[in-house]
Design a protein around this motif. Structure first.
Motif, PDB file in Angstrom:
ATOM      1  N   ALA A   1     109.899  58.514 110.001  1.00 51.54           N
ATOM      2  CA  ALA A   1     108.699  58.219 110.259  1.00 51.54           C
ATOM      3  C   ALA A   1     108.098  59.362 110.906  1.00 51.54           C
ATOM      4  O   ALA A   1     108.839  59.717 112.058  1.00 51.54           O
ATOM      5  CB  ALA A   1     108.463  56.894 110.928  1.00 51.54           C
ATOM      6  N   LEU A   2     106.872  59.847 110.844  1.00 51.08           N
ATOM      7  CA  LEU A   2     106.115  60.897 111.694  1.00 51.08           C
ATOM      8  C   LEU A   2     105.305  59.888 112.531  1.00 51.08           C
ATOM      9  O   LEU A   2     104.542  59.155 112.184  1.00 51.08           O
ATOM     10  CB  LEU A   2     105.410  61.636 110.833  1.00 51.08           C
ATOM     11  CG  LEU A   2     106.022  62.975 110.263  1.00 51.08           C
ATOM     12  CD1 LEU A   2     107.030  62.641 109.126  1.00 51.08           C
ATOM     13  CD2 LEU A   2     104.930  63.962 109.707  1.00 51.08           C
ATOM     14  N   ALA A   3     105.858  60.209 113.931  1.00 56.45           N
ATOM     15  CA  ALA A   3     105.118  59.362 114.941  1.00 56.45           C
ATOM     16  C   ALA A   3     105.034  60.110 116.259  1.00 56.45           C
ATOM     17  O   ALA A   3     105.974  60.856 116.536  1.00 56.45           O
ATOM     18  CB  ALA A   3     106.039  58.110 115.206  1.00 56.45           C
ATOM     19  N   ILE A   4     103.985  60.104 117.130  1.00 61.75           N
ATOM     20  CA  ILE A   4     103.695  60.870 118.015  1.00 61.75           C
ATOM     21  C   ILE A   4     104.893  60.677 119.136  1.00 61.75           C
ATOM     22  O   ILE A   4     105.156  61.527 119.735  1.00 61.75           O
ATOM     23  CB  ILE A   4     102.268  60.497 118.853  1.00 61.75           C
ATOM     24  CG1 ILE A   4     101.286  60.869 117.892  1.00 61.75           C
ATOM     25  CG2 ILE A   4     102.182  61.088 120.157  1.00 61.75           C
ATOM     26  CD1 ILE A   4      99.847  60.581 118.449  1.00 61.75           C
ATOM     27  N   LYS A   5     105.483  59.318 119.219  1.00 59.51           N
ATOM     28  CA  LYS A   5     106.498  59.091 120.199  1.00 59.51           C
ATOM     29  C   LYS A   5     107.824  59.433 119.637  1.00 59.51           C
ATOM     30  O   LYS A   5     108.806  59.317 120.419  1.00 59.51           O
ATOM     31  CB  LYS A   5     106.526  57.698 120.608  1.00 59.51           C
ATOM     32  CG  LYS A   5     105.378  57.426 121.235  1.00 59.51           C
ATOM     33  CD  LYS A   5     105.304  55.839 121.963  1.00 59.51           C
ATOM     34  CE  LYS A   5     104.146  55.642 122.507  1.00 59.51           C
ATOM     35  NZ  LYS A   5     103.834  54.257 123.176  1.00 59.51           N
TER      36      LYS A   5
ATOM     37  N   LEU B   1     101.452  54.040 112.048  1.00 67.61           N
ATOM     38  CA  LEU B   1     102.278  53.198 111.340  1.00 67.61           C
ATOM     39  C   LEU B   1     102.258  51.766 111.720  1.00 67.61           C
ATOM     40  O   LEU B   1     102.348  51.851 113.377  1.00 67.61           O
ATOM     41  CB  LEU B   1     103.708  53.874 111.260  1.00 67.61           C
ATOM     42  CG  LEU B   1     103.660  55.264 110.402  1.00 67.61           C
ATOM     43  CD1 LEU B   1     105.010  56.007 110.484  1.00 67.61           C
ATOM     44  CD2 LEU B   1     103.438  55.062 108.939  1.00 67.61           C
ATOM     45  N   SER B   2     102.530  50.859 111.070  1.00 64.91           N
ATOM     46  CA  SER B   2     102.774  49.564 111.627  1.00 64.91           C
ATOM     47  C   SER B   2     104.391  49.513 112.286  1.00 64.91           C
ATOM     48  O   SER B   2     105.375  50.413 111.813  1.00 64.91           O
ATOM     49  CB  SER B   2     102.674  48.635 110.457  1.00 64.91           C
ATOM     50  OG  SER B   2     103.993  48.816 109.514  1.00 64.91           O
TER      51      SER B   2
ATOM     52  N   ALA C   1     112.403  52.739 109.830  1.00 67.29           N
ATOM     53  CA  ALA C   1     112.784  54.097 109.974  1.00 67.29           C
ATOM     54  C   ALA C   1     114.334  54.242 110.369  1.00 67.29           C
ATOM     55  O   ALA C   1     114.479  53.729 111.429  1.00 67.29           O
ATOM     56  CB  ALA C   1     111.687  54.824 110.451  1.00 67.29           C
ATOM     57  N   ASP C   2     114.783  55.178 109.660  1.00 68.05           N
ATOM     58  CA  ASP C   2     116.234  55.588 110.434  1.00 68.05           C
ATOM     59  C   ASP C   2     116.150  56.614 111.615  1.00 68.05           C
ATOM     60  O   ASP C   2     116.923  56.851 112.415  1.00 68.05           O
ATOM     61  CB  ASP C   2     117.071  56.076 109.500  1.00 68.05           C
ATOM     62  CG  ASP C   2     117.199  55.211 108.376  1.00 68.05           C
ATOM     63  OD1 ASP C   2     117.832  54.168 108.345  1.00 68.05           O
ATOM     64  OD2 ASP C   2     116.841  55.563 107.189  1.00 68.05           O
ATOM     65  N   GLY C   3     114.992  57.033 111.585  1.00 74.00           N
ATOM     66  CA  GLY C   3     114.555  57.834 112.730  1.00 74.00           C
ATOM     67  C   GLY C   3     113.252  58.204 112.770  1.00 74.00           C
ATOM     68  O   GLY C   3     112.330  57.875 111.970  1.00 74.00           O
ATOM     69  N   GLN C   4     112.503  58.832 113.901  1.00 75.36           N
ATOM     70  CA  GLN C   4     111.227  59.280 114.053  1.00 75.36           C
ATOM     71  C   GLN C   4     110.969  60.719 114.581  1.00 75.36           C
ATOM     72  O   GLN C   4     111.877  61.035 115.567  1.00 75.36           O
ATOM     73  CB  GLN C   4     110.476  58.520 115.222  1.00 75.36           C
ATOM     74  CG  GLN C   4     110.478  56.805 114.751  1.00 75.36           C
ATOM     75  CD  GLN C   4     109.723  56.140 115.788  1.00 75.36           C
ATOM     76  OE1 GLN C   4     108.716  56.510 116.434  1.00 75.36           O
ATOM     77  NE2 GLN C   4     109.936  54.798 115.669  1.00 75.36           N
TER      78      GLN C   4
END
Length: 159
Positions: free
Chosen positions: A75-79, A113-114, A121-124
């Motif tokens: 997942a592409l996520a700010i955190k 993302l929810s 996700a396996d990673g972010q």
């Protein structure tokens, strides 16, 4: 290796579509790129947090329908974890070495993302603490995947 990008919304602007097409074409030399778009939900102006959460959940359900159970999902996520380009290349390589044949990157819509997608996700990963339009992130992600393959191949491109 197959690399999929699952994303919310359609790209309307020609310049983004041209950039996406260019990097997708370049990547075919190294992997099997694929982009899967799901419809975005309309977000009313000044929507309360509960409505925004419902919208993220609906978009998340649509994204999860396309998740390959055998794929590594990122997942592409700010955190998410921040890596530089050589680190990103090593990370892609480590998945390939471990026998992974499919990586799916997930880009959310304007609200992100929810929780269900983030849990699956396996990673972010995060490209920045800043927020970018999802259209731009598709291009940035494709370029970084391309850069990774150039680094791994020892070809000139990365500086």
């Amino acid at each position: 290796m197959k690399i999929s990008i699952l994303c919310v919304g359609k790209i309307k602007e020609k310049y983004w579509n041209d950039a996406i097409a260019e990097y997708t074409k370049r990547l075919t030399r190294y992997c099997k790129p694929e982009i899967i778009e799901v419809a975005d939900e309309k977000t009313p102006d000044n929507a309360p947090e509960a409505i925004e959460q419902m919208i993220k959940d609906k978009e998340g359900e649509k994204l999860l329908k396309h998740v390959d159970p055998k794929a590594k999902v990122i997942a592409l996520a700010i955190k998410g974890k921040k890596v530089d380009s050589p680190g990103f290349a090593k990370w892609i390589d480590s998945y390939a070495i471990s026998g992974c044949s499919h990586i799916q990157f997930v880009i959310g819509g304007s609200l992100g993302l929810s929780d269900a997608v983030l849990k699956r996700a396996d990673g972010q990963i995060s490209f920045s603490d800043m927020t970018f339009p999802h259209q731009m992130m598709r291009v940035v992600l494709l370029e970084q995947i391309y850069r990774s393959y150039k680094i791994l191949s020892g070809e000139p491109y990365h500086k």
